[in-house]
Design a protein around this motif. Structure first.
Motif, PDB file in Angstrom:
ATOM      1  N   LEU A  36       0.846  -1.207   0.000  1.00  0.00           N
ATOM      2  CA  LEU A  36       0.000   0.000   0.000  1.00  0.00           C
ATOM      3  C   LEU A  36       0.873   1.245   0.000  1.00  0.00           C
ATOM      4  CD1 LEU A  36      -2.752   1.400   0.259  1.00  0.00           C
ATOM      5  CD2 LEU A  36      -2.590   1.093   2.736  1.00  0.00           C
ATOM      6  N   ARG A  37       1.897   1.263   0.835  1.00  0.00           N
ATOM      7  CA  ARG A  37       2.783   2.415   0.887  1.00  0.00           C
ATOM      8  C   ARG A  37       3.522   2.603  -0.441  1.00  0.00           C
ATOM      9  NH1 ARG A  37       5.963   0.752   4.473  1.00  0.00           N
ATOM     10  NH2 ARG A  37       7.765   0.275   3.167  1.00  0.00           N
ATOM     11  N   LEU A  38       4.041   1.491  -1.002  1.00  0.00           N
ATOM     12  CA  LEU A  38       4.773   1.582  -2.272  1.00  0.00           C
ATOM     13  C   LEU A  38       3.874   2.084  -3.394  1.00  0.00           C
ATOM     14  CD1 LEU A  38       6.859  -1.722  -2.070  1.00  0.00           C
ATOM     15  CD2 LEU A  38       7.677   0.616  -1.752  1.00  0.00           C
ATOM     16  N   LYS A  39       2.627   1.574  -3.432  1.00  0.00           N
ATOM     17  CA  LYS A  39       1.723   1.985  -4.507  1.00  0.00           C
ATOM     18  C   LYS A  39       1.363   3.458  -4.378  1.00  0.00           C
ATOM     19  CE  LYS A  39      -0.252   0.375  -8.168  1.00  0.00           C
ATOM     20  NZ  LYS A  39       0.574  -0.244  -9.227  1.00  0.00           N
ATOM     21  N   LEU A  40       1.127   3.903  -3.140  1.00  0.00           N
ATOM     22  CA  LEU A  40       0.788   5.308  -2.937  1.00  0.00           C
ATOM     23  C   LEU A  40       1.992   6.209  -3.249  1.00  0.00           C
ATOM     24  CD1 LEU A  40      -1.366   5.095   0.315  1.00  0.00           C
ATOM     25  CD2 LEU A  40      -2.162   5.527  -2.014  1.00  0.00           C
ATOM     26  N   GLN A  41       3.197   5.767  -2.900  1.00  0.00           N
ATOM     27  CA  GLN A  41       4.397   6.542  -3.225  1.00  0.00           C
ATOM     28  C   GLN A  41       4.587   6.650  -4.736  1.00  0.00           C
ATOM     29  OE1 GLN A  41       7.422   4.430  -1.089  1.00  0.00           O
ATOM     30  NE2 GLN A  41       7.167   5.608   0.810  1.00  0.00           N
ATOM     31  N   MET A  42       4.354   5.522  -5.421  1.00  0.00           N
ATOM     32  CA  MET A  42       4.486   5.539  -6.878  1.00  0.00           C
ATOM     33  C   MET A  42       3.444   6.468  -7.496  1.00  0.00           C
ATOM     34  SD  MET A  42       4.327   2.362  -9.557  1.00  0.00           S
ATOM     35  CE  MET A  42       2.554   2.165  -9.307  1.00  0.00           C
ATOM     36  N   LEU A  43       2.198   6.412  -6.963  1.00  0.00           N
ATOM     37  CA  LEU A  43       1.140   7.290  -7.469  1.00  0.00           C
ATOM     38  C   LEU A  43       1.489   8.746  -7.212  1.00  0.00           C
ATOM     39  CD1 LEU A  43      -1.682   7.547  -8.722  1.00  0.00           C
ATOM     40  CD2 LEU A  43      -2.641   7.330  -6.418  1.00  0.00           C
ATOM     41  N   GLN A  44       2.077   9.027  -6.064  1.00  0.00           N
ATOM     42  CA  GLN A  44       2.476  10.405  -5.754  1.00  0.00           C
ATOM     43  C   GLN A  44       3.544  10.882  -6.741  1.00  0.00           C
ATOM     44  OE1 GLN A  44       4.565  11.035  -2.051  1.00  0.00           O
ATOM     45  NE2 GLN A  44       3.406  12.939  -1.671  1.00  0.00           N
ATOM     46  N   ARG A  45       4.517  10.005  -7.054  1.00  0.00           N
ATOM     47  CA  ARG A  45       5.559  10.395  -8.025  1.00  0.00           C
ATOM     48  C   ARG A  45       4.947  10.651  -9.402  1.00  0.00           C
ATOM     49  NH1 ARG A  45       8.572   6.348  -5.313  1.00  0.00           N
ATOM     50  NH2 ARG A  45       8.039   4.834  -6.956  1.00  0.00           N
ATOM     51  N   GLN A  46       3.986   9.794  -9.781  1.00  0.00           N
ATOM     52  CA  GLN A  46       3.349   9.981 -11.080  1.00  0.00           C
ATOM     53  C   GLN A  46       2.576  11.297 -11.139  1.00  0.00           C
ATOM     54  OE1 GLN A  46       1.054   6.412 -11.461  1.00  0.00           O
ATOM     55  NE2 GLN A  46       2.761   5.206 -12.314  1.00  0.00           N
ATOM     56  N   VAL A  47       1.879  11.621 -10.041  1.00  0.00           N
ATOM     57  CA  VAL A  47       1.126  12.882  -9.991  1.00  0.00           C
ATOM     58  C   VAL A  47       2.087  14.062 -10.074  1.00  0.00           C
ATOM     59  CG1 VAL A  47      -0.299  14.361  -8.509  1.00  0.00           C
ATOM     60  CG2 VAL A  47      -0.852  11.932  -8.774  1.00  0.00           C
ATOM     61  N   ASN A  48       3.183  13.990  -9.313  1.00  0.00           N
ATOM     62  CA  ASN A  48       4.147  15.094  -9.342  1.00  0.00           C
ATOM     63  C   ASN A  48       4.789  15.219 -10.730  1.00  0.00           C
ATOM     64  OD1 ASN A  48       3.679  15.658  -6.661  1.00  0.00           O
ATOM     65  ND2 ASN A  48       5.387  14.377  -5.917  1.00  0.00           N
ATOM     66  N   GLY A  49       5.091  14.071 -11.360  1.00  0.00           N
ATOM     67  CA  GLY A  49       5.681  14.124 -12.704  1.00  0.00           C
ATOM     68  C   GLY A  49       4.725  14.704 -13.718  1.00  0.00           C
TER      69      GLY A  49
ATOM     70  N   ARG B 204       2.366  16.794 -13.098  1.00  0.00           N
ATOM     71  CA  ARG B 204       2.204  18.222 -12.828  1.00  0.00           C
ATOM     72  C   ARG B 204       3.361  19.000 -13.447  1.00  0.00           C
ATOM     73  NH1 ARG B 204       2.371  18.318  -7.503  1.00  0.00           N
ATOM     74  NH2 ARG B 204       0.155  17.870  -7.285  1.00  0.00           N
ATOM     75  N   LEU B 205       4.588  18.473 -13.335  1.00  0.00           N
ATOM     76  CA  LEU B 205       5.744  19.167 -13.912  1.00  0.00           C
ATOM     77  C   LEU B 205       5.678  19.204 -15.428  1.00  0.00           C
ATOM     78  CD1 LEU B 205       8.603  17.768 -11.618  1.00  0.00           C
ATOM     79  CD2 LEU B 205       7.660  20.095 -11.630  1.00  0.00           C
ATOM     80  N   GLU B 206       5.167  18.130 -16.014  1.00  0.00           N
ATOM     81  CA  GLU B 206       5.087  18.058 -17.469  1.00  0.00           C
ATOM     82  C   GLU B 206       3.851  18.762 -18.005  1.00  0.00           C
ATOM     83  OE1 GLU B 206       5.192  13.976 -18.406  1.00  0.00           O
ATOM     84  OE2 GLU B 206       7.230  13.646 -17.636  1.00  0.00           O
ATOM     85  N   GLY B 207       2.959  19.170 -17.103  1.00  0.00           N
ATOM     86  CA  GLY B 207       1.756  19.862 -17.538  1.00  0.00           C
ATOM     87  C   GLY B 207       0.740  18.939 -18.177  1.00  0.00           C
ATOM     88  N   GLU B 208       0.863  17.668 -17.927  1.00  0.00           N
ATOM     89  CA  GLU B 208      -0.092  16.720 -18.502  1.00  0.00           C
ATOM     90  C   GLU B 208      -0.879  16.034 -17.385  1.00  0.00           C
ATOM     91  OE1 GLU B 208       1.953  13.940 -20.886  1.00  0.00           O
ATOM     92  OE2 GLU B 208       2.745  15.429 -22.317  1.00  0.00           O
ATOM     93  N   PRO B 209      -2.164  15.854 -17.587  1.00  0.00           N
ATOM     94  CA  PRO B 209      -2.972  15.175 -16.552  1.00  0.00           C
ATOM     95  C   PRO B 209      -2.635  13.680 -16.493  1.00  0.00           C
ATOM     96  CG  PRO B 209      -4.302  15.556 -18.518  1.00  0.00           C
ATOM     97  CD  PRO B 209      -2.980  16.252 -18.769  1.00  0.00           C
ATOM     98  N   LEU B 210      -2.720  13.117 -15.270  1.00  0.00           N
ATOM     99  CA  LEU B 210      -2.483  11.683 -15.072  1.00  0.00           C
ATOM    100  C   LEU B 210      -3.693  10.906 -15.574  1.00  0.00           C
ATOM    101  CD1 LEU B 210      -0.340   9.776 -13.833  1.00  0.00           C
ATOM    102  CD2 LEU B 210      -1.677   9.821 -11.729  1.00  0.00           C
TER     103      LEU B 210
END
Length: 544
Positions: free
Chosen positions: A327-340, A342-348
């Motif tokens: 659960l922690r790993l999946k949420l961390q990965m999802l957080q990285r994807q959301v942050n990425g 946001r930086l790229e300006g593209e919706p997840l």
């Protein structure tokens, strides 16, 4: 009357007094006269005394100092003698500890000897010493109950008895021999062949029925008729005879008003006869032994509970971490994807979010199930398990749960089959019934080794029956009785997860319904769990 005649008359009157033991000797130590108390103490007859063949000093044990010579010497020096302690050897070889006091008579070379039997005092000292030693033996912390009783038996055989048996009462009324201790190590092998006592439920054994009620038995003289009571077979009676018990005590062990075992104390010493004081002593020993055994058992249970607690905490920590880590790993990965994104300006993408949420929700469900199981154990222990009854179809509940388990079963290559040709109605708590069937199904899939799991639901009069059969690893016979206990597992926790609570909770819920759950299994051939529930009072359908 002369002074000498008066003294002789006084001596004659004294010799007619029952107590204390008195005798008159001449200067050479020959016994001239004695009262009955002394004759009984020394094991002599009046004829032997009147024949003039009894020497005072000859009564003393060979290894003891000559009390007669010592008394004469004290009389010459100080005019009085005593008390002097020595030990008499009776005609039957029994030994009697005595204390002597001697005074000179006016008649020439005549001594009046007063003899006190020290046996009661020695027995009291022996009893006090024995109980003190036994208390130290019983106070050993951490000893097993059988080891405690064995130690007491050997202690008894070295002091208050020639041999001692300890038998523990079983639930079926039979005796299990725990200890057989003999003072003579060479005869201990014979003692181990001593007859086992008949069950206390034996209608033909009033003796052991009395023991079951907690009544001790004292045999000052252990006779052939008593041997027949204790051992019916002639060869067993012969063993008792060869052991040479002259006097015997049977003392029950009682705990909380119930007989739990039996002590047998026997002496083979010549002249040694058990009396009421001996019986009181060993009854006190029995009470102390029972208290020590109870304490040892409670101590063992407490130690086992601590070990079980520590083991459970270790397993619980591991089980709780198992869903938390992904659960922690999946949420961390999802957080990285959301942050990425946001930086790229593209919706997840919604697909990625949905996949991450599915995994997270599965782990949350696992955590919820673990916590619910722990809460259920707490409710069951506190007697707060509540049931909300409603009319249910057990067949439809089973069908719904099988469809819910189908995806996870398919991943493990396990086919699920349901045989429920007709509805089976009853009044049950839906959530609890689902919990029970879920536990049985999840176990069948977990241990089913990828083979089919078959569920059957059928009606049997006033009861409903549900069976879950797998073709997996199976359960060893010695584990069948304990898998429904709390925190018990029949497999290694390294290879199979779980807290060991599922089947315990299942049994508690089923019994709360008034039903039963049982298992039949053989290693390598799978297991079949059978659940039977009373259907309860169902409403009578109206006729239109």
């Amino acid at each position: 009357m002369s002074a000498q005649e008066g003294a002789e008359a006084l001596v004659r009157r004294l010799l007619r007094v029952p107590l204390p033991a008195l005798l008159v000797t001449d200067g050479a130590g020959r016994v001239l006269d004695a009262n009955d108390a002394f004759l009984r103490l020394a094991g002599l007859s009046r004829e032997e005394v009147e024949a003039g063949g009894v020497q005072w000093d000859a009564l003393a044990a060979p290894e003891t100092p000559s009390a007669g010579a010592q008394a004469v010497d004290m009389l010459r020096r100080w005019g009085t003698a005593g008390p002097l302690e020595t030990e008499y050897v009776r005609a039957d070889s029994a030994r009697v500890p005595v204390s002597l006091a001697v005074m000179g008579l006016e008649a020439p070379e005549r001594l009046l000897v007063m003899v006190q039997d020290l046996t009661p005092r020695r027995r009291a000292e022996e009893a006090l010493r024995f109980l003190s030693d036994a208390s130290r033996e019983l106070a050993e912390v951490g000893a097993e109950p059988d080891a405690i009783l064995t130690g007491v038996a050997h202690l008894a055989a070295s002091s208050v008895a020639t041999w001692c048996l300890v038998d523990v009462l079983q639930e079926d009324g039979s005796f299990r021999r725990v200890a057989a201790a003999h003072r003579d190590s060479e005869r201990e092998a014979l003692l181990r062949e001593a007859p086992r006592y008949p069950p206390v439920t034996d209608a033909a054994s009033p003796l052991f029925q009395a023991l079951a009620r907690g009544e001790s038995r004292l045999y000052p003289d252990f006779l052939a008729e008593h041997r027949r009571q204790m051992a019916r077979a002639p060869e067993q009676q012969a063993i008792l005879e060869r052991l040479g018990a002259r006097s015997l005590m049977l003392v029950p062990m009682r705990s909380r008003g119930q007989a739990v075992g039996l002590f047998t104390f026997a002496t083979s010493e010549p002249g040694r006869r058990y009396g009421s004081e001996d019986l009181e002593m060993v009854e006190e020993l029995s009470r102390r032994a029972v208290a020590a055994v109870d304490n040892a058992r409670l101590y063992g249970e407490a130690q086992a509970a601590v070990r079980l607690r520590d083991e459970f905490l270790g397993i619980a920590s591991h089980e709780l971490k198992t869903p938390l880590t992904p659960l922690r790993l999946k949420l961390q990965m999802l957080q990285r994807q959301v942050n990425g994104a946001r930086l790229e300006g593209e919706p997840l993408s919604a697909e990625r979010i949905s996949e991450a949420l599915d995994v997270s929700l599965r782990q949350v469900r696992k955590l919820t199930d673990l916590v619910d199981n722990l809460l259920d154990v707490s409710r069951i222990t506190a007697g707060r398990l509540r049931l909300e009854l409603e009319e249910l179809d057990l067949a439809s509940v089973a069908a719904e749960l099988l469809s819910r388990f189908a995806p996870s079963a398919a991943q493990l290559g396990c086919a699920l089959e349901l045989h429920a040709p007709e509805p089976v109605f009853g009044r049950w708590d839906r959530l609890r019934v689902e919990q029970v069937v879920t536990n049985l199904l999840s176990n069948a899939i977990k241990y089913g080794a990828g083979r089919p799991v078959v569920v059957r639901v059928e009606e049997d009069g006033e009861r409903a029956r549900l069976t879950v059969r797998d073709q997996g690893i199976g359960i060893a016979e010695e584990d069948l009785g304990r898998i429904f206990e709390r925190f018990e597992r029949a497999v290694s926790d390294r290879h199979y997860g779980g807290l060991g609570l599922g089947l315990y909770i299942t049994r508690q819920i089923v019994e709360a319904f008034g039903g039963t759950v049982r298992v039949s299994s053989q290693p390598g051939q799978g297991s079949t769990f059978t659940l039977e529930l009373p259907r309860g009072a169902l409403p009578v359908p109206s006729v239109r």
